[in-house]
Design an enzyme around this catalytic site. Sequence first.
Site, PDB file in Angstrom:
ATOM      1  N   ASN A 194       0.849  -1.184   0.000  1.00  0.00           N
ATOM      2  CA  ASN A 194       0.000   0.000   0.000  1.00  0.00           C
ATOM      3  C   ASN A 194       0.887   1.238   0.000  1.00  0.00           C
ATOM      4  OD1 ASN A 194      -1.949   1.943   0.332  1.00  0.00           O
ATOM      5  ND2 ASN A 194      -2.560   1.304   2.391  1.00  0.00           N
ATOM      6  N   LYS A 228      -0.019   4.264  -0.334  1.00  0.00           N
ATOM      7  CA  LYS A 228      -0.722   5.385   0.299  1.00  0.00           C
ATOM      8  C   LYS A 228      -0.555   6.666  -0.527  1.00  0.00           C
ATOM      9  CE  LYS A 228      -0.532   3.125   4.763  1.00  0.00           C
ATOM     10  NZ  LYS A 228      -0.399   3.273   6.225  1.00  0.00           N
ATOM     11  N   HIS A 278      -9.507   0.422   5.384  1.00  0.00           N
ATOM     12  CA  HIS A 278      -8.230   0.759   6.020  1.00  0.00           C
ATOM     13  C   HIS A 278      -8.472   1.753   7.156  1.00  0.00           C
ATOM     14  CE1 HIS A 278      -4.141   2.226   6.587  1.00  0.00           C
ATOM     15  NE2 HIS A 278      -3.733   1.139   5.960  1.00  0.00           N
ATOM     16  N   GLU A 322      -7.092   4.370   8.084  1.00  0.00           N
ATOM     17  CA  GLU A 322      -7.054   5.795   7.748  1.00  0.00           C
ATOM     18  C   GLU A 322      -8.367   6.253   7.117  1.00  0.00           C
ATOM     19  OE1 GLU A 322      -3.568   5.353   5.453  1.00  0.00           O
ATOM     20  OE2 GLU A 322      -2.342   5.047   7.254  1.00  0.00           O
ATOM     21  N   GLU A 342      -4.959  -5.315  10.708  1.00  0.00           N
ATOM     22  CA  GLU A 342      -3.987  -4.253  10.907  1.00  0.00           C
ATOM     23  C   GLU A 342      -4.298  -3.515  12.206  1.00  0.00           C
ATOM     24  OE1 GLU A 342      -2.121  -2.766   6.918  1.00  0.00           O
ATOM     25  OE2 GLU A 342      -4.112  -1.921   7.134  1.00  0.00           O
ATOM     26  N   GLY A 384       2.393   2.384  10.750  1.00  0.00           N
ATOM     27  CA  GLY A 384       3.237   3.562  10.575  1.00  0.00           C
ATOM     28  C   GLY A 384       3.890   4.065  11.847  1.00  0.00           C
ATOM     29  N   SER A 428       3.522  -2.064  10.332  1.00  0.00           N
ATOM     30  CA  SER A 428       4.980  -1.938  10.447  1.00  0.00           C
ATOM     31  C   SER A 428       5.715  -3.231  10.086  1.00  0.00           C
ATOM     32  CB  SER A 428       5.374  -1.468  11.858  1.00  0.00           C
ATOM     33  OG  SER A 428       4.862  -0.172  12.113  1.00  0.00           O
TER      34      SER A 428
END
Length: 307
Positions: free
Chosen positions: A63, A65, A147, A149, A217, A223, A263
């Site tokens: 991904n 992003k 996701h 985000e 996730e 991140g 990560s």
Amino acid sequence: MAMVSTYCPQFTGLRRSCSKLETSSPQSFSQHVTSHLRLFSSNKPSRSVVAMASNNKFFVGGNWKCNGTKDSISKLVSDLNSAKLEADVDVVVSPPFVYIDQVKSSLTDRIEISAQNSWVGKGGAFTGEISVEQLKDLGCKWVILGHSERRHVIGEDDQFIGKKAAYALSEGLGVIACIGEKLEEREAGKTFDVCFKQLKAFADAVPSWENIVIAYEPVWAIGTGKVATPLQAQEVHAAVRDWLKTNVSADVASATRIIYGGSVNGGNSAELAKQEDIDGFLVGGASLKGPEFATIVNSVTSKKVAA
């Protein structure tokens, strides 16, 4: 499907009771999961064999992003084209929408293209959105939905994400369906509750699980440089597979690939890949580095029975 592992590490934040979801079994789902997820005082597994709970083909997605320029993506594509990748892995990359055409026209056919998002229905007067039909027109085979985000920054809720997944599947795109808990939810003992609620929203909406990959996730690991230990990730993956078995079907539980994201990098992917219910990875920052992404793809070699 192999029996769900009966080992688990101490995992602060995972409580032994789970959300009360509908099931035909007289035993509550909380008890059902607890019977398979025994917490031990040691982080060492209770057995010496690591075996896959399914025979699913390994799946690794990158991904990208909201990163990249034409020049940097050209270099990344060049690195990926020259990388030696293990054959028995489905490999997907997800560029920003504006670079999908560039990547599709220059990337080896060995790697498929995914979008990072799609609209909930057919295109039209929806400024700024991207339709499934447009993604297919560019050659996309997959789309990432749910996701963290999109959930926690953009504000998409479970039901909306489920509807987006249903539409994408109905139009022939595969869906990488993301689930995962925030740090405060984990610390409050709500990891299972959150993941199962998100799963249920997908289950209530999708016509079939045939073209779905589930990506667990944990939000606290995305991140941040923090990563769940292999056994912590395995514990949640085993619970997700068991939820599918109880609430959807044993066949779906066996056939659905459950991948880990948070990560993941070239240094930890091999140990994570050894876990029996981890069928691959959804990779963020490390997917922007061609050689490291190749290392993660090739961690499939550690996915074998070991004494």
